[in-house]
Scaffold this active site. Sequence first.
Site, PDB file in Angstrom:
ATOM      1  NE  ARG A 262      -3.731  -2.309   2.321  1.00  0.00           N
ATOM      2  CZ  ARG A 262      -4.628  -2.602   3.258  1.00  0.00           C
ATOM      3  NH1 ARG A 262      -4.842  -1.763   4.255  1.00  0.00           N
ATOM      4  NH2 ARG A 262      -5.320  -3.728   3.183  1.00  0.00           N
ATOM      5  NE  ARG A 277      -1.188   4.599   9.208  1.00  0.00           N
ATOM      6  CZ  ARG A 277      -2.492   4.361   9.198  1.00  0.00           C
ATOM      7  NH1 ARG A 277      -3.082   3.998   8.073  1.00  0.00           N
ATOM      8  NH2 ARG A 277      -3.225   4.513  10.285  1.00  0.00           N
ATOM      9  CD  GLU A 349      -7.953  -1.898  11.137  1.00  0.00           C
ATOM     10  OE1 GLU A 349      -7.912  -2.671  10.170  1.00  0.00           O
ATOM     11  OE2 GLU A 349      -7.945  -0.661  11.035  1.00  0.00           O
ATOM     12  CB  SER A 352     -11.203  -4.430   8.916  1.00  0.00           C
ATOM     13  OG  SER A 352     -10.943  -3.269   9.656  1.00  0.00           O
ATOM     14  NE  ARG A 392      -1.629  -2.207  11.978  1.00  0.00           N
ATOM     15  CZ  ARG A 392      -2.372  -1.110  11.984  1.00  0.00           C
ATOM     16  NH1 ARG A 392      -3.476  -1.068  12.719  1.00  0.00           N
ATOM     17  NH2 ARG A 392      -2.027  -0.054  11.269  1.00  0.00           N
TER      18      ARG A 392
END
Length: 428
Positions: A262, A277, A349, A352, A392
């Site tokens: 990303r 991130r 988070e 999801s 994570r």
Amino acid sequence: MHDLKWIRENPEALDRSLQRRGDEPVSARVLEIDTDRRAAQTRLQEMQERRNAASKLIGAAMKDGRGDEAEALKAEVSGLKDQMETVEAEERAASSGLNDLLSGLPNVLDDDVPEGADEDDNRELRIVGSPPRFDFEPKAHFDLGEDLGLMDFETASELSGSRFVILKGALARMERALADFMLDIQTEDFGYTEVSPPLLVREDALYGTGQLPKFGDDLFRTTDERWLIPTAEVPLTNMVAGRILEESELPYRVTAHTACFRAEAGAAGKDTRGMLRQHQFYKVELVSIVKPEDSEAELDRMTGCAEEILKRLGLAYRVVVLCSGDTGFGAAKTHDLEVWMPGQDTYREISSVSNTRGFQARRMNARYRPAGDGQGPEHVHTLNGSGVAVGRALIAVLENYQNADGSITIPEALRPYMGGREVIRADA
């Protein structure tokens, strides 16, 4: 993509969903373009019918010696041809504009999605486990990893720029161990089929799952018109693109461990330190393809599949349902799992899980044939979720299982994947 027939019948529902997301209503514009497009199609059909009829009359007129009438009919046919080209151009422009407009509209939210503007308005469903208590000041994962000599951001930056990391030794093995641990649970306990998909896809695959055209700036593109996947959701979901599945093939559940890429174009200044991130990271992704009446229950089931990873790792977490303003573009409803991070003293988070209902299926024309009722094919419902984000999870293990001397106790569930090792130390 939206069902145009549904919009015609429910324009207020579309606008209400958009306004709940903080967007402007567009149903009037959609219906205006749709009306123009349908009017052009009707005119084309009428012109074609008159052209066909006139063409037949030409032959009859010539046969009967009515030359002047035949010439007039020929002129009419020629004029109709020119008019039809103009109307065809109008129809193409209207269709293209309508498709562009619909392609950029987010999914319609489920009615029970809570109202809100951003993550502060997400609704907590449950908290599972208690955060650990330390008799020392807990460190963040990047300090722990660098002190162990097993996490190197500086060299990664020299190689690739910011938002990359090099893991070494026991941490590299733990990253691999976590992925294997997750895959084993999802395949052996929850019936997902493991897939090893391509990491490069064509544009239509990203269109099908909703990343394009709206989020192109968040993706990496190659020089030969391929794209690096932002998540395995893209290839896994597109495995049913253009297909008509038999009802007996549903539910269709697949999982994959892949690298994800990303650009993080909209994340300037966010989480710049550490592994939270990054441009390249790893996830174990879950995708379910189900009948429409089963998707709501499947969302809860998939959430439980992701939760099981955190439970077995002994990590405290909470489950939240995202509010209207925080729900992603393709989702009708989303559950987030947020794991406790002692180094940040907050939940972050880690997964999801989203029900997109028929939104993606319409974009990729994925359908199934109901058994025994004589009905035609219907669009499936698609769901996706992390089961879970590997990087994570690594961060969470480091921070939750840290010791005063900087060593890391390896969770019992991971030890078989770590060769029986129990602790990671700086001298290891």
